[in-house]
Design a protein around this motif. Structure first.
Motif, PDB file in Angstrom:
ATOM      1  N   ARG A  68      41.107  42.822  11.569  1.00  0.00           N
ATOM      2  CA  ARG A  68      39.731  43.028  11.402  1.00  0.00           C
ATOM      3  C   ARG A  68      38.977  44.427  11.694  1.00  0.00           C
ATOM      4  O   ARG A  68      39.867  45.213  12.601  1.00  0.00           O
ATOM      5  CB  ARG A  68      39.053  42.036  12.336  1.00  0.00           C
ATOM      6  N   ASP A 116      36.286  34.017  10.300  1.00  0.00           N
ATOM      7  CA  ASP A 116      36.049  34.342   9.279  1.00  0.00           C
ATOM      8  C   ASP A 116      35.241  35.551   8.988  1.00  0.00           C
ATOM      9  O   ASP A 116      35.207  36.343   7.931  1.00  0.00           O
ATOM     10  CB  ASP A 116      35.044  33.241   8.308  1.00  0.00           C
ATOM     11  N   GLU A 118      34.983  39.440   9.189  1.00  0.00           N
ATOM     12  CA  GLU A 118      35.953  40.703   9.112  1.00  0.00           C
ATOM     13  C   GLU A 118      35.369  42.095   9.677  1.00  0.00           C
ATOM     14  O   GLU A 118      36.200  42.808  10.191  1.00  0.00           O
ATOM     15  CB  GLU A 118      36.148  40.796   7.465  1.00  0.00           C
TER      16      GLU A 118
END
Length: 363
Positions: A68, A116, A118
């Protein structure tokens, strides 16, 4: 900056998404203990640890490694001098990049918070850092080189590629009076117009990105010939239809600035090419974190637009954020400066209504 601080007084604030919404905070000491746990292995778990840190003003724009994207929003403080003492023994004593110390731990934390999402951000929070503004550093761009075009012998030349013919349109077919149009007019769907007024945007850092769509030439330039009676044709006028708004990757930002990099444009060009759709780069947009009633683009914004977006029909979108209010405007080049463009929004019948008339300074 050399203020010594007990780590227990320091916090790490965690922000989520490109709008950098504050989602929580953690003690810096807990993250540092996790970061250096290998060095602490084998000791008495009940023995007290003393952590001391110094915040070092050494900028580090690089991102934390991992799946991420995690921005250090106080990247001016890019290193920490950390000492960890257990009893009479110093188990850690050295200087470390903040991204290397906290990055792996935060990768694990954000996975637990929202698997979920990023894009994340964090900042060190301590009274001694209150004067250090938040900002997302402009990334370093790899693979660049300098070219000296003044040398007499060159192994290459630069040649302008001819533009394809621009399609034309009679604006009467859209419900727009051609005689009332300015040099550049922005066309938006109702959905996109609503998105620009409602999309989540940061109130801490400026945001920005690219505008995609297509450009059409007005087929009925009803302006009279230029003054002087020489029969010179009226200048072209353009309908700029914006169909997509996309945030810029690899960009830098602060409370008073937004910066593109070459990688921002590279990724945008790849996206346009990969889509296979008939769309062009219509311009760019960014936010100002204050009311726009008395101001438009800054001089820096104008220079960026004129120097980077060279087509007469490319536009600069500006979104002013003030409290719950949001002001959307578009600008296009006009000589050595810019002027505001009118906005027209499509209705359910495919006809357009004027959403905002351009405010033109006659001076």
């Amino acid at each position: 900056m050399s203020d010594e601080a007990r780590a227990g007084a320091a916090m790490v604030l965690l922000y989520k998404g490109t709008s950098f919404e504050l989602v929580g905070k953690m003690t810096l000491s807990s993250l540092l203990v996790e970061a250096v746990r290998r060095e602490l292995a084998g000791g008495d778990p009940d023995e007290q640890l003393v952590l001391e840190i110094r915040y070092l003003r050494r900028p580090d724009p690089r991102l934390a490694d991992g799946p991420r994207t995690i921005h250090n929003l106080r990247s001016q403080i890019g290193r920490l001098a950390l000492t960890v003492t257990r009893g009479s023994e110093k188990v850690v004593d050295g200087e470390f990049p903040v991204r290397e110390l906290l990055g792996p731990v935060l990768q694990h934390v954000v996975q637990q918070v929202d698997p979920d999402e990023e894009v994340w951000g964090f900042c060190l929070d301590h009274p001694s850092l209150s004067g250090v503004a938040l900002g997302r550093s402009t990334p370093e761009v790899e693979g660049t080189m300098d070219l000296n075009l003044r040398e007499s012998r060159r192994s290459f030349t630069v040649r302008k590629v001819a533009e394809p013919p621009m399609p034309g349109l009679d604006p009467d077919k859209l419900g727009i009076d051609a005689a009332a149009l300015g040099p550049v007019t922005v066309l938006l769907s109702a959905d996109l117009h609503g998105h620009l007024h409602e999309m989540k945007l940061s109130r801490r850092l400026e945001e920005g990105g690219f505008l995609l769509g297509k450009v059409l030439r007005v087929l009925r330039p009803d302006r009279p010939p230029a003054a002087g009676g020489d029969g010179e044709a009226p200048a072209d006028r353009y309908l700029v239809e914006i169909t997509e708004v996309t945030p810029a990757e690899h960009s830098g930002a602060g409370a008073l600035h937004f910066t593109f990099t070459g990688d921002s444009f590279r990724d945008m060009n790849q996206r346009i090419t990969a889509s296979g759709q008939d769309r062009q780069l219509m311009g760019w947009y960014h936010t100002h974190l204050f009311s726009g009633n008395d101001s438009g683009l800054s001089s820096i914004d104008v220079d960026l637009h004129l120097g980077t977006f060279r087509q007469p029909w490319q536009v600069a979108g500006l979104i002013n954020l003030s409290g719950d209010e949001r002001l959307l405007r578009f600008y296009a080049r006009s000589g050595d400066s810019v002027r505001e463009c009118e906005q027209w929004v499509k209705d359910d019948r495919g006809r357009y209504r004027r959403a905002r008339a351009a405010v033109v300074d006659d001076d």
